[in-house]
Design a protein around this motif. Structure first.
Motif, mmCIF file in Angstrom:
data_model
loop_
_atom_site.group_PDB
_atom_site.id
_atom_site.type_symbol
_atom_site.label_atom_id
_atom_site.label_comp_id
_atom_site.label_asym_id
_atom_site.label_seq_id
_atom_site.Cartn_x
_atom_site.Cartn_y
_atom_site.Cartn_z
ATOM 1 N N SER A 202 0.823 -1.215 0.000
ATOM 2 C CA SER A 202 0.000 0.000 0.000
ATOM 3 C C SER A 202 0.853 1.259 0.000
ATOM 4 N N ASN A 203 1.765 1.346 -0.972
ATOM 5 C CA ASN A 203 2.512 2.556 -1.267
ATOM 6 C C ASN A 203 2.415 2.797 -2.771
ATOM 7 N N GLN A 204 3.371 3.520 -3.311
ATOM 8 C CA GLN A 204 3.420 3.768 -4.757
ATOM 9 C C GLN A 204 4.781 3.399 -5.306
ATOM 10 N N PHE A 205 5.383 2.372 -4.733
ATOM 11 C CA PHE A 205 6.691 1.925 -5.190
ATOM 12 C C PHE A 205 6.611 1.402 -6.628
ATOM 13 N N THR A 206 7.688 1.597 -7.364
ATOM 14 C CA THR A 206 7.773 1.125 -8.748
ATOM 15 C C THR A 206 9.058 0.319 -8.920
ATOM 16 N N GLY A 207 9.312 -0.080 -10.160
ATOM 17 C CA GLY A 207 10.543 -0.792 -10.459
ATOM 18 C C GLY A 207 10.354 -2.297 -10.486
ATOM 19 N N ARG A 208 11.461 -3.000 -10.690
ATOM 20 C CA ARG A 208 11.446 -4.448 -10.810
ATOM 21 C C ARG A 208 11.943 -5.092 -9.520
ATOM 22 N N LEU A 209 11.502 -6.305 -9.297
ATOM 23 C CA LEU A 209 11.994 -7.051 -8.141
ATOM 24 C C LEU A 209 13.370 -7.612 -8.470
ATOM 25 N N PRO A 210 14.327 -7.487 -7.554
ATOM 26 C CA PRO A 210 15.693 -7.939 -7.851
ATOM 27 C C PRO A 210 15.828 -9.448 -7.691
ATOM 28 N N GLU A 211 16.905 -9.977 -8.197
ATOM 29 C CA GLU A 211 17.249 -11.356 -7.911
ATOM 30 C C GLU A 211 17.708 -11.453 -6.452
ATOM 31 N N PHE A 212 17.408 -12.571 -5.824
ATOM 32 C CA PHE A 212 17.734 -12.743 -4.414
ATOM 33 C C PHE A 212 19.035 -13.510 -4.264
ATOM 34 N N SER A 213 19.605 -13.388 -3.061
ATOM 35 C CA SER A 213 20.896 -14.026 -2.811
ATOM 36 C C SER A 213 20.758 -15.494 -2.453
ATOM 37 N N GLY A 214 19.607 -16.066 -2.763
ATOM 38 C CA GLY A 214 19.417 -17.508 -2.630
ATOM 39 C C GLY A 214 19.632 -18.016 -1.223
ATOM 40 N N GLY A 215 20.533 -18.977 -1.091
ATOM 41 C CA GLY A 215 20.744 -19.649 0.176
ATOM 42 C C GLY A 215 21.252 -18.742 1.281
ATOM 43 N N GLN A 216 21.793 -17.559 0.939
ATOM 44 C CA GLN A 216 22.312 -16.660 1.963
ATOM 45 C C GLN A 216 21.219 -15.797 2.581
ATOM 46 N N ILE B 120 9.170 -21.783 -7.727
ATOM 47 C CA ILE B 120 8.790 -20.789 -6.728
ATOM 48 C C ILE B 120 8.520 -21.431 -5.368
ATOM 49 N N CYS B 121 8.213 -22.708 -5.350
ATOM 50 C CA CYS B 121 7.938 -23.383 -4.077
ATOM 51 C C CYS B 121 9.087 -24.264 -3.631
ATOM 52 N N ASP B 122 10.272 -24.037 -4.166
ATOM 53 C CA ASP B 122 11.401 -24.834 -3.700
ATOM 54 C C ASP B 122 11.744 -24.526 -2.250
ATOM 55 N N SER B 123 11.308 -23.343 -1.785
ATOM 56 C CA SER B 123 11.501 -23.032 -0.374
ATOM 57 C C SER B 123 10.650 -23.984 0.460
ATOM 58 N N PRO B 124 11.247 -24.754 1.359
ATOM 59 C CA PRO B 124 10.460 -25.711 2.153
ATOM 60 C C PRO B 124 9.492 -25.048 3.122
ATOM 61 N N ALA B 125 9.640 -23.729 3.321
ATOM 62 C CA ALA B 125 8.771 -23.037 4.273
ATOM 63 C C ALA B 125 7.593 -22.339 3.609
ATOM 64 N N MET B 126 7.555 -22.257 2.277
ATOM 65 C CA MET B 126 6.544 -21.457 1.588
ATOM 66 C C MET B 126 5.127 -21.883 1.977
ATOM 67 N N SER B 127 4.380 -20.949 2.559
ATOM 68 C CA SER B 127 3.040 -21.247 3.036
ATOM 69 C C SER B 127 1.978 -20.350 2.421
ATOM 70 N N ILE B 128 2.304 -19.107 2.134
ATOM 71 C CA ILE B 128 1.319 -18.135 1.660
ATOM 72 C C ILE B 128 1.846 -17.474 0.397
ATOM 73 N N MET B 129 1.092 -17.596 -0.694
ATOM 74 C CA MET B 129 1.480 -16.991 -1.956
ATOM 75 C C MET B 129 0.280 -16.234 -2.521
ATOM 76 N N ASN B 130 0.435 -14.941 -2.665
ATOM 77 C CA ASN B 130 -0.642 -14.108 -3.196
ATOM 78 C C ASN B 130 -0.085 -13.228 -4.303
ATOM 79 N N GLY C 9 12.660 -18.852 -5.334
ATOM 80 C CA GLY C 9 12.477 -20.192 -4.792
ATOM 81 C C GLY C 9 13.674 -20.706 -4.028
ATOM 82 N N GLN C 10 14.813 -20.020 -4.138
ATOM 83 C CA GLN C 10 16.021 -20.469 -3.452
ATOM 84 C C GLN C 10 16.135 -19.901 -2.033
ATOM 85 N N VAL C 11 15.207 -18.994 -1.673
ATOM 86 C CA VAL C 11 15.227 -18.432 -0.321
ATOM 87 C C VAL C 11 14.576 -19.453 0.608
ATOM 88 N N ARG C 12 15.374 -20.203 1.311
ATOM 89 C CA ARG C 12 14.899 -21.377 2.042
ATOM 90 C C ARG C 12 13.996 -21.024 3.217
#
Length: 863
Positions: free
Chosen positions: A336-350, A395-405, A372-375
């Motif tokens: 609920s802001n007005q942020f723009t831009g693209r989502l970056p790649e994540f540092s995976g396992g770190q 996208i669900c490779d994270s074993p903790a993924m519970s909520i996706m909207n 999906g690499q963010v465990r």
């Protein structure tokens, strides 16, 4: 001279009289207690001690051996100075405090009267304790009135905690005289008002902890002088009506670990360079303000940051790029802001990210493949943005993924197989451009409970495998689906979640799947004949009605308007006729609840809202229609309503087992821990659905045990939510103010808050959880020397050998019950900001309270 003598004579007589009336030093010494034991016993005599917590205080025992008294000595010498600490927290004490003798106890260094019920102003005699007192804690002591200037005389104070009381008026500027010695100043959760005087913070340069939160009546800007407190580590200013901008001086708070400015009316941009020197900052919360502009890139320099919460503001531009790669960051809440831009790649396992909430912004581009690499990630929510491309297969490779909207974006392609999403509870992909079939593998995900795939371009049938799930929501409306709907899904889902798919067929749908072309042709012919005959009949009936009105002067039609959202065989007149005293099964703030048995054998519960304001029928219908769309396994189905001016009656499904209150108040309440956890978890899931999953958010505002109905196997269903939207705010407040029996479920801030919040519902849930843990009803009997279950527990939590947990539960469940008790105490915290959100409550119940109690398929996390 004679006149002067005449004037001085009365003064002389007055002084002489006072001297004569004053006791001599010897007599005063004889009358007043001298030893520390005598002084403490004199103080005890002013207290009302219903539980006997101070029964060990006896002249025959050294006072250092008394309960709640501790002594230390700087040296081992016989005449060494003794330092005394008096800790009387949560003992249920009351009475008029007499601290004049207490303040004469030699070496009194620490005094805590927290969590009691004194119901008085601060005794001015406390100013006499200034010689040695270094810590004073009066939090949650039921104190009220203005803060006395005399507190400034306690020159040795290091810690002053006056939080969670009802202090009013301005914060005295004279408290600045406490000087640089003071390290802790907690005035949170009171009723302080007005403007903070700049001089207040001029001398308090040694503060480590400052809490002014929860004082909703303040009308002050943030004092720039706070930024000069270079030792400040914890700064809590949330929910206190602060206005204006964040001062540039705040950039100098280099020792900050927690900064919470949320729930205020701050405006303008965050100062440039914000975060550059915050090398120790772990929590930043600027949410629910009116801040704007881009967020400074320097926040990425906060290498220890764990929580970044800026939701519900007007920030623009991109989120700082370095934010995503901070090594300890767990939570990003920027919705609920007005942020723009693209989502970056994540540092995976770190990465240690657990929650990413970016809903209702203008983010674009594709979803990063590395997500999906963010465990540790269990919640990824980015609905109402401009994301495009396909949904990553991993996208669900994270074993903790519970909520996706990811609803209301521009995603396309097919929905991938999500076979590795073993903990996925919520899948929201509505309002995109997905094509192809619904993956049958969704039916193999053990805890998947909420599926919304509506408003896409999906084709094929609804997989029969989805019948394996315990679904609270399956919305596939407005796609291009075809074929037979699996029978179990037809019986459980309202038709609105299937509409917009002309090719679907099944019982209760326009197409029942079994008719042949010949049969349809015959039906069409029969329908034509029936339509003709019906038209003739209607004309005859119309003519008869006109004639009758002309003959009888035009009698008015029935004042009752009945609207049904589900098939119920009843008329408005039959409904009203069912309002008989013998049919009453419950009573509440808004009226009575009736059990009505219909002719077809169905039973319904009708909540009759007799004080329902004067909202017009159209407004009530719109609100009821919106509430009826709330569908969840743990929320009672709203079947319809009946309207008459000044009165609304809501029709619900009736559950044979009655309410949780009926169960707890039964003469012999016995229930196993597994069933209690099932009830608590179900209520939490239903409430979390209202708070986090439903759009727009719905607040219950009247959650209590009588509004928790129980179905088969103790499956709970919440009822009575959203009543304020139906009756109007004024009628709602009037009714709740008169409902004295259920004030124990109301959060302390509810009577003075300007606007309701979801944390008030969390408090009510905490009360219900305490009922389940203790086996006692929320409203305690008068003979039990307590007012409600919250106070009953808090007064006993620190007592040795105090029985709080229900003794009827097996000892094997003690660990889970203790975890539930701790969770309930968090939920019923007097300070709203210390209560967890309902989605966190659900996680705690499922994975901390007693995870072995529920089967994996029974655990359903809420978004």
């Amino acid at each position: 001279m004679a006149a002067a003598a005449a004037t001085s004579l009365p003064l002389f007589l007055l002084v002489s009289t006072l001297i004569a009336a004053s006791p001599s030093p010897s007599s005063a010494a004889a009358a007043e207690p001298q030893t520390p034991q005598d002084l403490l016993l004199d103080f005890k005599a002013s207290l009302h001690d219903p539980t006997g917590a101070l029964s060990s205080w006896s002249p025959s025992t050294p006072y250092c051996n008394w309960a709640h008294v501790s002594c230390t000595s700087a040296t081992a010498a016989a005449n060494a100075t003794v330092t005394v600490s008096l800790s009387l927290d949560g003992l249920g004490l009351s009475g008029e405090l007499s601290v004049s003798s207490l303040c004469r106890v030699p070496g009194l260094a620490e005094l805590s009267l927290a969590s009691n019920g004194f119901n008085q102003t601060i005794p001015l005699e406390l100013a006499r304790c200034g010689a040695s007192l270094i810590s004073l804690n009066l939090s949650a002591g039921a104190f009220w009135g203005p803060l006395p200037e005399q507190l400034a005389t306690l020159a040795s104070l290091v810690s002053l905690d006056l939080s969670r009381n009802s202090f009013e008026g301005q914060v005295p500027a004279g408290l600045a005289a406490l000087g640089s010695t003071l390290e802790v100043l907690d005035l949170g959760s009171n009723r302080l008002s007005g403007v903070l005087h700049p001089a207040l913070f001029g001398n308090l340069t040694g503060l480590h902890f400052l809490d002014l939160s929860g004082n909703q009546f303040m009308e002050s800007e943030l004092p720039p002088e706070i930024g000069r407190m270079s030792s400040l580590r914890w700064l809590f200013l949330q929910g206190s009506g602060f206005t204006g901008v964040i001062p540039d001086s705040f950039l100098g708070l280099e020792q900050l670990q927690v900064l919470d400015l949320s729930m205020n009316s701050l405006t303008g941009a965050v100062p440039p360079g914000f975060g550059l020197k915050f090398q120790k900052l772990m929590t930043l919360d600027l949410s629910q303000n009116g801040l704007s502009g881009p967020f400074p890139e320097e926040i990425a320099k906060c290498s220890m940051l764990q929580r970044f919460e800026v939701h519900e503001n007007g920030f623009t531009g991109e989120l700082p790029g370095g934010l995503w790669s901070l090594p300890d960051l767990r939570v990003i809440r920027a919705q609920s802001n007005q942020f723009t831009g693209r989502l970056p790649e994540f540092s995976g396992g770190q990465s240690r990210l657990e929650q990413i909430q970016l809903d209702n912004n203008s983010f674009s581009g594709v979803i990063p493949q590395s997500i999906g690499q963010v465990r540790t990630l269990y919640r990824f929510s980015a609905s109402l943005n401009e994301l495009n491309g396909s949904l990553p297969d991993n996208i669900c490779d994270s074993p903790a993924m519970s909520i996706m909207n990811l609803s209301r974006n521009s995603l396309s392609g097919t929905i991938p197989e999500l076979k590795s999403c073993k903990r996925l509870v919520s899948l929201y992909l509505a309002g995109n451009g997905f094509t192809g079939p619904i993956p049958a593998s969704l039916g193999d995900l053990p805890v998947l409970t909420y599926i919304d795939l509506s408003s896409n371009n999906l084709t094929g049938g609804i997989p029969t495998e989805l019948q394996n799930l315990k679904l609270a929501l399956l919305n596939v409306s407005y796609n291009q689906l075809s074929g037979r709907v699996p029978p179990a899904l037809v019986s459980e889902l309202p038709a609105v979640f299937l509409q917009g798919n002309p090719g679907l067929c099944g019982p209760g749908l326009p197409n029942d799947c079994d008719g042949t072309w010949r049969k349809h042709r015959g039906l069409a012919l029969a329908a034509t004949v029936a339509s003709f005959l019906t038209g003739v009949a209607l004309l005859a009936v119309g003519a008869f009605a006109v004639c009758k009105r002309l003959l009888h002067g035009g009698e008015p039609s029935s004042p009752w308007k009945l609207v049904l959202f589900h098939p119920v065989k009843i008329t408005g007149e039959e409904l009203i006729a069912g309002f008989r005293d013998k049919s009453v099964i419950g009573r509440g703030a808004f009226g009575k609840v009736y059990l009505i048995e219909l002719q077809d054998g169905q039973s319904i519960a009708v909540k009759r809202l007799v004080n329902s304001g004067r909202l017009p029928f159209r407004a009530v219908k719109n609100e009821m229609k919106a509430l009826a769309k709330v569908r969840h396994r743990n929320i009672a189905k709203m079947l319809g309503f009946c309207y008459s001016e000044g009165e609304v009656s809501i029709i619900y499904d009736y559950l044979q087992m009655g309410s949780l209150q009926d169960l707890i108040c039964a003469p012999k309440f016995t229930m196993g821990w597994k069933d209690r956890v099932r009830i608590a978890t179900g209520v939490a899931q239903g409430l979390a659905h209202l708070h986090h999953d439903h759009t727009p958010q719905v607040l219950h505002r009247d959650l209590k045990a009588s509004n928790v109905l129980l179905g088969d196997e103790f499956e709970p269903r919440i009822t009575g939510f959203g009543i304020d939207r139906v009756v109007g705010e004024m009628a709602y407040q009037t009714s709740m103010a008169s409902d004295l029996n259920y004030k124990c479920y109301m959060a302390p801030e509810q009577s003075c808050a300007k606007n309701p919040t979801h944390l008030m519902d969390v408090y009510s849930f905490g009360v219900i959880l305490l009922e389940l843990v203790t086996g006692k009803p929320a409203e305690q009997p008068a003979s039990d020397d307590s007012v409600d279950i919250v106070r009953w527990v808090r007064r006993r939590i620190n007592l040795a050998d105090s029985q709080i947990l229900d003794p009827s539960i097996s000892r094997t469940a003690q660990q889970g019950m203790q975890a539930a008790l701790e969770l309930a105490l968090r939920c019923t915290s007097v300070m709203p900001d210390q209560r967890p959100a309902m989605d966190e409550v659900v996680r705690s119940l499922c994975f901390s309270v007693h995870p072995q109690t529920l089967l994996p398929t029974e655990i359903a996390l809420e978004p």
